[in-house]
Design an enzyme around this catalytic site. Structure first.
Site, mmCIF file in Angstrom:
data_model
loop_
_atom_site.group_PDB
_atom_site.id
_atom_site.type_symbol
_atom_site.label_atom_id
_atom_site.label_comp_id
_atom_site.label_asym_id
_atom_site.label_seq_id
_atom_site.Cartn_x
_atom_site.Cartn_y
_atom_site.Cartn_z
ATOM 1 N N ASP A 35 0.814 -1.212 0.000
ATOM 2 C CA ASP A 35 0.000 0.000 0.000
ATOM 3 C C ASP A 35 0.855 1.272 0.000
ATOM 4 O OD1 ASP A 35 -2.111 -1.667 0.142
ATOM 5 O OD2 ASP A 35 -3.022 -0.784 1.921
ATOM 6 N N HIS A 74 3.645 -2.501 3.173
ATOM 7 C CA HIS A 74 3.728 -1.111 2.709
ATOM 8 C C HIS A 74 5.057 -0.868 2.000
ATOM 9 C CE1 HIS A 74 0.679 -0.961 5.918
ATOM 10 N NE2 HIS A 74 0.142 0.028 5.204
#
Lengths: 80, 731
Positions: free
Chosen positions: B110, B262
């Protein structure tokens, strides 16, 4: 009139008043520079306005949809 | 300081509107207004767009999801809470959820793309031949399209994670649509692909969906997106250590998983290291890695339409342009701030030293000067102010003094007002109207003394002023002396503002210029000249509107010293209305620019002229033109900060600037032994006066560039000299 008295110790001489001076700094008597700048500024301004319109329209003119999906996931995906 | 009307310039059809027939004149003025108004509007629109775009892309309009408003999940169907991580709500409202096939892990990253960490993660993925899905933030794609392109080029899937990472649940539906649409466009431009996957920011597992989130999922589904949540959270954003990330990413059992990681938002070295261990371990255990769409059997990133690519291009370019403009503004702001600090420090140091030097008991210019002095007072229609001015001059305490009033063809009672005084040491000559410079030249030519003092007809002097003003001529190198000019009409706010400005200008700036030997202007209100210096400089000329600045520079270049005598005080009538002030300052700043341009060749010359050109001119340009031109940035950025950045810091910064100014003003007032009371208007001055001053500078710079002719304008006089010393009062 011949009656004006000058100081005895001062010779009479001419004092030029309002003599011709060089033209003022910056001033562009033909207006050519001004016209050129004005036209350029108009041109740039017009371009900027067009660019702004394009940008605003491209972003606000309807949303970009996701691609249509192939009907349903294949059996490989386990529905839960 | 007298603002003085000259002879009308020769008729000039391109420029002057003064002699046109009324209709044409009106038309031309209207065209000019339209022109400058239109240009201003475009600049304003551009700036507004830039600010809007940059604030938007920096998530300035995006609420973050760190605090959830509701935790209730009553409206969320059980089939969702207990269903798979991929939610499909079609247009009819039918809900289906999917999971990953067994023994399949979909790595998802993300918040990227990040120019530093995403490539490192891509390196690890390609080393282990593991495809992954990147949920990218659109604004980041716009800023790093090359990284986004590498993601798809290496066979990974790219999908949307909104444009600015807001909490979608707190946005209206149109904003959600905009966020998704713009992300789609940014991806289309960067990679040429499209995506029907979407992961809402701040989302987690399916069973954590609240009522608000469910509404978002339904809306996003109606737009045509599949919502992709996750089943495992590596918690790598907490940076718990490589071992913990690997542990969090290791599935129990053999079920398919979507693992959340991430690739942006700070140091991701732990994520990179953990991946390098996790992937081979899982591959050994028989897991395979897949992108989300491939695992679902969908096409991965179908090609985008040409339209989307074009619109994406417009978007990305706009973001880049906005970033670029804002970067430039910040750099300029830092430069301006630095210059202001440096300038303040220099001012403090040198003004204080200058003052201490001059006040020391053994300071003297040389032998006392008592040579005859002629005071030349040019006057054009000054009947209201000329009497007190001449009376104060004639009463000056200096042996052998003559006042020579040069009446420049006045049409009012100026001459009568002087004659009425009946003073013996006052002479009046009348010449045909020819402008202030011309009148001064005539006055100089008609006088005999070696020392000439020039005083404006609206200025009264202290009895000692003239005597003190000529004392510096005790030094044979001194060619001209500037006096200390004060505002006589300080009753009104605008008078007080100018008073503050004059006191600062004469006690700090001029002392600084004096120290560096580059005083740019002997004020027309009070200045003394050696005749030889005047002759060598060629007298006053009419080719600039600031004939005083022009003359001062010429005297510098002729090799004379130009000094400041702060104890010679004169009181002048300052413009009493904003309009008058505007006209006066317009002329000053335009004239100063003219004078600097006229003397620009001094920079490359040798001798005293070159010394002035290389030392004085850059100094004057920097501090009196460039710095004030950058000053609006401070206001602009203060406004920007107040609206979009940390308000407290912005206000503190602005107040700090004010404190610096107040300190500067206090020093100036102390040096001049002025009462501090008018300083209460200083905070107000920041809001109206300052903006007016730099607007003047901007407009006159524009006039200079376009070559427009500016003319002397008459200033309306009231004869208000209330703050002048009392002997001179009483008209």
């Amino acid at each position: 009139m011949g009656k004006a008295r000058t100081p005895e110790n001062a010779p009479t001489h001419y004092i030029p008043i309002g003599s011709q001076e060089p033209p003022p700094v910056f001033v562009d008597p033909t207006g050519g520079r001004r016209r050129w700048i004005r036209r350029t500024a108009y041109g740039i301004g017009l371009l900027l306005v067009l660019a702004l319109i394009v940008v605003w329209l491209s972003q606000l003119g309807g949303s970009a949809p996701p691609p249509g999906r192939t009907p349903g996931p294949s059996s490989a995906a386990a529905a839960r | 300081m007298t603002v003085y009307r000259a002879t009308p310039p020769p008729h000039d059809p391109a420029e002057s509107t003064g002699r046109l027939p009324p209709i044409q004149r009106k038309r031309r003025i209207r065209r000019r207004r339209f022109f400058s108004g239109g240009l201003g509007l475009v600049v304003l629109l551009l700036l507004a767009t830039v600010i809007l775009v940059s604030v938007y892309t920096d998530a300035g309009f995006s609420p973050d999801g760190t605090t959830q408003s509701t935790t209730s999940s009553d409206d969320v169907p059980d089939s969702i809470s207990e269903g798979g991580p991929v939610i499909d709500v079609n247009a009819e409202g039918e809900v289906r959820t999917y999971g990953m096939p067994a023994k399949t892990i979909a790595l998802t990253f993300d918040d990227g793309p990040d120019p530093l960490w995403t490539p490192k993660i891509l390196d690890v993925l390609s080393r282990h031949h593991a495809p992954a899905t990147f949920f990218v933030v659109g604004s980041q794609v716009a800023r790093h399209p090359d990284v986004a392109e590498r993601i798809t080029a290496e066979g990974h899937e790219i999908a949307g994670h909104s444009f600015t990472h807001p909490d979608l649940a707190r946005l209206p539906n149109w904003r959600r649509e905009m966020e998704n649409s713009q992300t789609q466009l940014a991806i289309a431009y960067a990679t040429g692909r499209s995506s029907s996957l979407m992961r809402p920011p701040y989302s987690s597992f399916a069973d954590a969906i609240s009522d608000e989130d469910w509404q978002t999922v339904q809306d996003v589904g109606a737009q045509g997106y599949l919502t992709v949540l996750d089943t495992m959270d590596s918690e790598d954003w907490k940076r718990p250590g490589v071992d913990a990330i690997v542990r969090n990413g290791t599935p129990k059992g053999t079920g398919g998983q979507i693992l959340l990681m991430h690739d942006a938002g700070g140091d991701r070295s732990q994520t990179v290291a953990a991946l390098d261990r996790l992937i081979p371990e899982m591959q050994r255990k028989g897991f395979r890695f897949s992108t989300v769409s491939a695992a679902l059997g969908d096409e991965v990133n179908p090609a985008a339409t040409d339209e989307a690519v074009w619109r994406g291009r417009a978007l990305v370019w706009t973001v880049h342009f906005a970033d670029f403009v804002l970067d430039i503004l910040w750099v300029l702001l830092i430069v301006a701030g630095g210059l202001i600090v440096v300038r303040t420090l220099i001012l403090f140091l040198f003004a204080w030293r200058h003052s201490r030097h001059r006040r020391s008991p053994d300071w003297s210019w040389g032998l006392p000067v008592s040579a005859p002095v002629t005071i030349v007072v040019p006057a054009y229609n000054e009947e209201k102010t000329i009497a007190p001015a001449v009376r104060s001059l004639a009463a000056s305490r200096h042996p052998n003094l003559e006042v020579l009033v040069v009446d420049d063809g006045s049409t009012d009672g100026t001459v009568a007002a002087v004659e009425e005084l009946g003073l013996r040491n006052v002479r009046i000559v009348r010449i045909p109207n020819g402008g202030k410079a011309n009148a001064l030249n005539a006055g100089v030519a008609l006088s005999r003394s070696e020392l000439v003092v020039m005083v404006d007809a609206d200025t009264v002097v202290e009895p000692e002023a003239v005597h003190r003003l000529v004392q510096p001529f005790g030094d044979p190198m001194v060619g001209a002396v500037a006096g200390n000019v004060k505002v006589a009409n300080r009753g009104s706010l605008i008078g007080k503002w100018q008073h503050i400005e004059y006191v600062i200008g004469f006690n700090l700036d001029r002392r600084l210029y004096d120290t560096f030997g580059c005083i740019p202007t002997i004020p027309g209100a009070l200045g003394a000249f050696r005749r030889r210096a005047l002759t060598e400089a060629g007298g006053l000329s009419t080719d600039t509107l600031a004939e005083d600045t022009d003359l001062t520079m010429a005297i510098h270049r002729a090799g004379w010293r130009v000094v400041y005598e702060e104890s010679a005080r004169a009181y002048t009538e300052a413009p009493a209305s904003m309009k008058q002030l505007w006209k006066q300052r317009y002329r000053w700043s335009y004239g100063t620019m003219q004078a600097m341009w006229k003397h620009r060749h001094a920079v490359v010359e040798s001798g005293p002229s070159g010394r002035f050109g290389r030392r004085g001119l850059p100094f004057i340009t920097l501090f009196s033109v460039l710095l004030p031109l950058l000053a609006p940035l401070i206001d602009l950025m203060a406004l920007y900060g107040l609206l979009f950045l940390d308000r407290k810091i912005t206000i503190i910064g602005w107040l700090a600037m004010l404190v610096v100014q107040v300190l500067t003003a206090i020093l100036a007032f102390r040096l001049d032994r002025e009462p501090l009371r008018p300083l209460w208007t200083l905070p107000l001055q920041q809001i109206v006066y300052r903006q007016l001053m730099y607007l003047v500078l901007l407009v006159s710079a524009l006039a200079a560039v376009t070559g427009r002719r500016l003319r002397w304008q008459t200033i309306h006089r009231t004869g208000d000299l209330s703050s002048a010393p009392s002997p001179a009062r009483g008209v």
